[in-house]
Design a protein around this motif. Sequence first.
Motif, short mmCIF file in Angstrom:
data_model
loop_
_atom_site.label_atom_id
_atom_site.label_comp_id
_atom_site.label_asym_id
_atom_site.label_seq_id
_atom_site.Cartn_x
_atom_site.Cartn_y
_atom_site.Cartn_z
N TYR A 150 -13.37 -3.26 -57.48
CA TYR A 150 -13.35 -4.65 -57.02
C TYR A 150 -13.99 -5.56 -58.06
CZ TYR A 150 -14.76 -8.79 -54.36
OH TYR A 150 -14.97 -10.08 -53.96
N ILE A 151 -15.11 -5.15 -58.62
CA ILE A 151 -15.80 -5.97 -59.62
C ILE A 151 -14.90 -6.20 -60.82
CG2 ILE A 151 -17.79 -6.14 -61.15
CD1 ILE A 151 -18.47 -6.31 -58.13
N GLU A 152 -14.21 -5.15 -61.28
CA GLU A 152 -13.36 -5.28 -62.46
C GLU A 152 -12.13 -6.14 -62.18
OE1 GLU A 152 -14.39 -4.35 -65.55
OE2 GLU A 152 -16.16 -4.13 -64.27
N MET A 153 -11.64 -6.13 -60.93
CA MET A 153 -10.53 -7.01 -60.56
C MET A 153 -10.95 -8.48 -60.69
SD MET A 153 -7.66 -5.50 -59.62
CE MET A 153 -6.94 -4.09 -58.80
N GLN A 154 -12.16 -8.77 -60.24
CA GLN A 154 -12.66 -10.14 -60.34
C GLN A 154 -12.89 -10.52 -61.81
OE1 GLN A 154 -12.40 -11.61 -57.44
NE2 GLN A 154 -11.99 -9.57 -56.62
N ARG A 155 -13.39 -9.58 -62.60
CA ARG A 155 -13.60 -9.84 -64.02
C ARG A 155 -12.25 -10.14 -64.72
NH1 ARG A 155 -17.64 -7.46 -67.78
NH2 ARG A 155 -18.03 -5.78 -66.27
N ALA A 156 -11.24 -9.34 -64.38
CA ALA A 156 -9.93 -9.54 -64.99
C ALA A 156 -9.39 -10.93 -64.69
CB ALA A 156 -8.95 -8.47 -64.49
N ASN A 157 -9.56 -11.37 -63.46
CA ASN A 157 -9.07 -12.70 -63.10
C ASN A 157 -9.78 -13.78 -63.90
OD1 ASN A 157 -7.43 -14.43 -61.34
ND2 ASN A 157 -9.38 -15.07 -60.48
N CYS A 158 -11.06 -13.61 -64.10
CA CYS A 158 -11.81 -14.61 -64.86
C CYS A 158 -11.44 -14.60 -66.33
CB CYS A 158 -13.32 -14.37 -64.69
SG CYS A 158 -13.94 -14.83 -63.06
N LEU A 159 -10.99 -13.45 -66.84
CA LEU A 159 -10.58 -13.39 -68.23
C LEU A 159 -9.36 -14.27 -68.49
CD1 LEU A 159 -11.12 -9.62 -69.13
CD2 LEU A 159 -12.39 -11.60 -69.98
N ILE A 160 -8.52 -14.46 -67.47
CA ILE A 160 -7.41 -15.40 -67.63
C ILE A 160 -7.95 -16.80 -67.84
CG2 ILE A 160 -5.27 -16.29 -66.61
CD1 ILE A 160 -5.21 -13.84 -64.80
N GLU A 161 -8.95 -17.16 -67.03
CA GLU A 161 -9.59 -18.47 -67.16
C GLU A 161 -10.26 -18.63 -68.52
OE1 GLU A 161 -9.93 -20.99 -64.89
OE2 GLU A 161 -9.14 -20.09 -63.05
#
Length: 432
Positions: free
Chosen positions: A315-326
């Motif tokens: 779950y943490i890495e999913m959130q990190r991945a989304n922020c990497l788009i930003e």
Amino acid sequence: MTAGAVVTDARVPDRLPAGLLSDPEMIAACRRRDFAAVFRLLKLAGIYPSLIARACDMTPSRVGEIASGKRRVEKVELIERIADGLHIPGHMLGLAAREWEQEAPLPSPGRQAPAPSAGGQSLNSPIDPEFFVNHLRGTMPGHYRAANLLGSRHALDAVTRHVQFLDRIQQNTGGRDRDELLVIGARTAEFLGWLNQDLGDFDQALYWSDRAMEWAQEAGDDVMAAYVLFRKSNQATGRRDAQKAISLARAAQRAVGATLRIRALAAQQEAQGHALMGNQRFAQAKFDEAHKLAAEPDDSHADDALDLAYCTPTYIEMQRANCLIELGDPRTAVGMFEAELQTLPPIYRNDQGVYLSRLARAYAVSGEPEQAATAADRALSIALDTESARAMSELSAAGKALRRWSDVPEVAAFTGRLTLMTGGAPSRPLTI
């Protein structure tokens, strides 16, 4: 303010104290329909904004705006609702006499009202408080599973009825029974807030999160209070209010009841706030901290009553991945989404729709329209079943990123299906 007008009950009384209604300031404020002054006087009497919001079917944020003078109350319908919710006689606000102003019928001679039981519940109560608490504890896991697999709509009506019924019971219950109702009520109200957030109703989400915090604090449930702070940070992120998201996440991390998993959730929430502000170094540091906390075993069992099974390194890495788009690194985000989606348990189908939507956007921003369209089409199928506003918002963002490839067959097929299924409706507020 007239002495002796303080209200200590945790709800608006059936009648406001006579001293409060005869107070010259209150009379003048009502005559002017100056509800900022009315709410201020009510607060001095112990009737706080959360109670006003509940009684008048308003959100606490709306009450705050009125109390601070940022919003005026002018619609007659709302004035009548405030009069009825707070039991302010109609003539004080220039309204006709309200129905509730009629005198209640006197009891028949020789007949007395049933005495309350030891727990404070009347003898003719339809449900025993302890029985209802145990019922809720048994049914909530099923509601969690239904929302995760089938979508929030499948749990919304039942959970709403449970919370509303619980609210009525606790108002007439005292002692240990009431404490138990408040504890389970806080957990149920928080979940109801999440259901509404997932479906795109932020006003209801905020309202029920505020109720959950009120009940948790009243019951002395520090763990629940810490979790609600995390959830309110999540709501702030969904509204792209980075500063508030960060401050609430920090409050959750230092809260007395913050367990390892709650601290992990709050740390990644702070990371999302930093990402919204474009601060990659701080965001990555907090994600690293959150990942470490989520991977640690927690033997305290202090938060077992909460639905925190989703708080995993995945779950943490999913959130990190989304922020990497930003943060301008969509290619790394693509690899992370692809890897982590392989490990996501099937029960989290609702989240799968959200993550596939984000994967589609990452592919689009990376310049890979065919792969983006494929992921987006899979996400759309799930989102239509779950009715998730989160997924539809992310799909709208992916569709926007794909516009420059409208002549690619896969993209044209997806955007046509998206337009057909949504009717071209605008996306709802983003929830990260």
